[in-house]
Scaffold this motif. Structure first.
Motif, PDB file in Angstrom:
ATOM      1  N   ILE A  80       0.822  -1.214   0.000  1.00 41.61           N
ATOM      2  CA  ILE A  80       0.000   0.000   0.000  1.00 41.61           C
ATOM      3  C   ILE A  80       0.857   1.267   0.000  1.00 41.61           C
ATOM      4  O   ILE A  80       0.586   2.208  -0.741  1.00 41.61           O
ATOM      5  N   LEU A  81       1.908   1.279   0.806  1.00 41.87           N
ATOM      6  CA  LEU A  81       2.682   2.515   0.975  1.00 41.87           C
ATOM      7  C   LEU A  81       3.787   2.690  -0.057  1.00 41.87           C
ATOM      8  O   LEU A  81       4.179   3.820  -0.361  1.00 41.87           O
ATOM      9  N   THR A  93      -2.712  -6.451  -3.908  1.00 36.52           N
ATOM     10  CA  THR A  93      -3.050  -5.312  -3.044  1.00 36.52           C
ATOM     11  C   THR A  93      -2.446  -4.017  -3.566  1.00 36.52           C
ATOM     12  O   THR A  93      -2.978  -2.936  -3.313  1.00 36.52           O
ATOM     13  N   THR A  94      -1.336  -4.115  -4.304  1.00 36.45           N
ATOM     14  CA  THR A  94      -0.696  -2.903  -4.818  1.00 36.45           C
ATOM     15  C   THR A  94      -1.593  -2.177  -5.831  1.00 36.45           C
ATOM     16  O   THR A  94      -1.516  -0.959  -5.964  1.00 36.45           O
ATOM     17  N   ALA A 101      -3.402   5.148  -1.350  1.00 37.98           N
ATOM     18  CA  ALA A 101      -2.376   5.899  -0.618  1.00 37.98           C
ATOM     19  C   ALA A 101      -2.036   7.193  -1.344  1.00 37.98           C
ATOM     20  O   ALA A 101      -1.860   8.254  -0.712  1.00 37.98           O
ATOM     21  N   ARG A 102      -1.956   7.163  -2.665  1.00 37.20           N
ATOM     22  CA  ARG A 102      -1.659   8.365  -3.441  1.00 37.20           C
ATOM     23  C   ARG A 102      -2.772   9.403  -3.321  1.00 37.20           C
ATOM     24  O   ARG A 102      -2.540  10.606  -3.442  1.00 37.20           O
ATOM     25  N   GLN A 103      -3.973   8.918  -3.060  1.00 36.50           N
ATOM     26  CA  GLN A 103      -5.121   9.821  -2.894  1.00 36.50           C
ATOM     27  C   GLN A 103      -5.295  10.283  -1.455  1.00 36.50           C
ATOM     28  O   GLN A 103      -6.295  10.922  -1.116  1.00 36.50           O
ATOM     29  N   GLY A 104      -4.322   9.958  -0.589  1.00 38.37           N
ATOM     30  CA  GLY A 104      -4.410  10.367   0.802  1.00 38.37           C
ATOM     31  C   GLY A 104      -5.236   9.444   1.662  1.00 38.37           C
ATOM     32  O   GLY A 104      -5.647   9.811   2.763  1.00 38.37           O
ATOM     33  N   LYS A 105      -5.484   8.201   1.187  1.00 35.95           N
ATOM     34  CA  LYS A 105      -6.318   7.252   1.934  1.00 35.95           C
ATOM     35  C   LYS A 105      -5.502   6.060   2.424  1.00 35.95           C
ATOM     36  O   LYS A 105      -6.015   4.957   2.584  1.00 35.95           O
ATOM     37  N   GLU A 233      10.016   5.378  -2.361  1.00 36.98           N
ATOM     38  CA  GLU A 233       9.127   6.503  -2.107  1.00 36.98           C
ATOM     39  C   GLU A 233       7.945   6.027  -1.275  1.00 36.98           C
ATOM     40  O   GLU A 233       7.069   5.311  -1.758  1.00 36.98           O
ATOM     41  N   VAL A 234       7.931   6.398   0.006  1.00 39.90           N
ATOM     42  CA  VAL A 234       6.890   5.958   0.923  1.00 39.90           C
ATOM     43  C   VAL A 234       5.795   7.014   0.987  1.00 39.90           C
ATOM     44  O   VAL A 234       6.064   8.187   1.254  1.00 39.90           O
TER      45      VAL A 234
END
Length: 510
Positions: A80-81, A93-94, A101-105, A233-234
């Motif tokens: 996810i991260l 899951t990716t 995660a890129r959308q702030g979720k 890049e986390v």
């Protein structure tokens, strides 16, 4: 009622500070190995086997099995991260987790993964608890011929269903069987494949080969990247870290469907949690009212696969506990650990060591609660581990491997074997030869030979013993079909390509 009285006795055996501490240590190590790319449950369990030699069987098995299902939780964090799955089962899951995660979720995606894993792990443990005793009773109808064919079926399924070339998988299986035959034949007392080397007369230790094939190649591969893993890049956490009411509404169905699918797929030898997560993703996309959102941050794309891969662990333990036959490389390692403690997994264990088995099952309920407590509030802390430099980490892995192998027999020759097999494992990875079939064959090889010889002795060499009884006949047909069907498909595919090429040449000539 016997099942519930047994599980209560299991809880009674496991509810001590010492056993709970080992359960917590196992799930914690599992979470960390799932998070750190390149270190999966196989590597972690293989490295810790030497440490578990002096432990009580209950404590050692609970800790190492905790690593197995704990790693499934941790694998979702990197998926996810960082868009780098810690485990193969977390690859799916990716697709939507990283987009969330890129959308702030990121927090909501990680919460869905943790809660789905908890629900699936608990339901799978319940399935293991209810199904294992029934299958154990059925297993008493198995003779040596049926056990031989079951082992052949397990190795064939692992080889046939492995991603990539089936031929390479079969070669890997033969490689594992050849290692298993090294040493003195206990029946004839004749040395086999020892090449006159005294150190090989006792055979090659399974722990040594497991560490060499999994830990050393992963360490070499990651160190060769010159620290590339430390520049990942986390994604940062933004907004709420908890699932919303809408998230729950969209995830309840995937949680349940993924749990059931993952458990029954995990029961099948050679398939395991990885395929379960892919099947769950495809199923959720077909059932969704908004399939266009998949791949763009649909929470169902996280909830379903994460539930499926965690349920697959409970399913994979069913054939190990009931038949004494592992269905994957990880369960093959666990089977060796049982035998290391003088225990033979299979139907007899439910009568000879019921307290141990039910304590393990009870510990899985407790371990899933521990994992939920660990993963929900501390996932931000675990995510910081992704910034750890790769080279020092895997130098430590190699050092730990050397110490562990040397500590088995305190023999320098074992270290030459460690790095020799490590280089073989590295070459196998580079040329896409799967390692799982080799490890499976290494564990099951002695049992395969033992049951084959017993069948031949009982029947005075009559090969029809593998076809005479209903169970053996069904198993023989399954083995033949698994081997032949892919070959037929390949031939038909080549034939179609040939006809298409002929049609193209005809059209060109016209």
């Amino acid at each position: 009622m016997d099942v519930f009285s047994n599980i209560l006795s299991g809880f009674g055996a496991v509810l001590s500070w010492e056993t709970l501490a080992f359960a917590f240590l196992g799930v914690l190590i599992g979470t960390l190995t799932g998070i750190l790319p390149g270190i999966g449950p196989i590597t972690a369990i293989a490295l810790l086997i030497p440490m578990s030699y002096g432990m009580e069987p209950m404590s050692g098995l609970i800790m190492l099995i905790g690593i197995y299902y704990g790693s499934m939780y941790g694998g979702s964090t990197t998926a996810i991260l960082v868009k780098t799955p810690g485990e193969v089962a977390s690859v799916v899951t990716t697709l939507d987790g990283y987009e969330m995660a890129r959308q702030g979720k990121a927090g909501r995606a990680l919460s869905a993964a943790a809660i789905g894993s908890f629900i699936a792990g608990t339901l799978a443990t319940l399935g293991l608890m209810l199904l294992a005793p029934i299958l154990a009773k059925l297993a008493y109808h198995f003779g040596s011929a049926e056990y031989f064919l079951m082992i052949v079926l397990a190795m064939t399924m692992v080889s046939s269903l492995t991603t990539g070339s089936a031929l390479k998988a079969y070669i890997s299986t033969l490689f594992g069987l050849s290692i298993a035959m090294v040493g003195i034949d206990l029946q004839t007392n004749v040395p086999r494949f020892s090449f006159g080397i005294p150190n090989l007369l006792d055979g090659i230790d399974f722990v040594l080969v497991a560490i060499a094939l999994f830990a050393i190649p992963e360490a070499l591969e990651n160190m060769a990247r010159k620290g590339k893993g430390s520049k990942l890049e986390v994604q940062n956490f933004k907004g709420s870290n908890w699932m919303t009411r809408e998230d729950w509404k969209r995830s309840i169905g995937p949680f349940g469907r993924g749990s059931v699918l993952g458990f029954f797929v995990g029961v099948l030898p050679g398939i395991g949690p990885s395929l379960a997560s892919f099947l769950s993703y495809g199923m959720e996309k077909k059932l969704s009212k908004k399939p266009e959102e998949f791949g763009k941050g649909a929470i169902e794309g996280v909830s379903g696969p994460e539930a499926a891969n965690n349920a697959g662990v409970g399913g994979a333990l069913v054939p190990l506990f009931t038949l004494g036959i592992p269905g994957s490389a990880t369960t093959a390692l666990l089977m060796f650990i049982f035998m290391m403690y003088g225990l033979q997994p299979g139907p007899g264990m439910f009568e000879s060591n019921p307290t141990l088995l039910w304590a393990i099952i009870a510990s899985m309920y407790i371990g899933n609660v521990m994992l939920l407590i660990l993963n929900l509030p501390l996932v931000g802390v675990f995510a910081k581990l992704l910034k750890m430099p790769t080279v020092p980490l895997f130098v430590g892995v190699v050092a730990f491997a050397v110490l562990g192998v040397y500590g088995i027999n305190y023999n320098q020759f074992d270290l030459f074997l460690l790095f020799g097999f490590g280089l073989v494992g590295y070459a196998m990875q580079r040329f896409d030869f799967p390692l799982a079939p080799a490890v499976m064959a290494l564990v099951l090889g002695p049992l395969l030979e033992q049951n084959f010889r017993r069948s031949m002795e009982i029947t005075s060499g009559n090969w029809f013993t593998f076809f005479e009884r209903p169970i053996s006949l069904v198993l023989s047909i399954l083995v033949i079909l698994i081997v032949i069907v892919p070959i037929i498909k390949s031939v038909m595919k080549l034939s179609r390509k040939g006809k298409q090429q002929e049609n193209i040449n005809t059209d060109t000539n016209v």
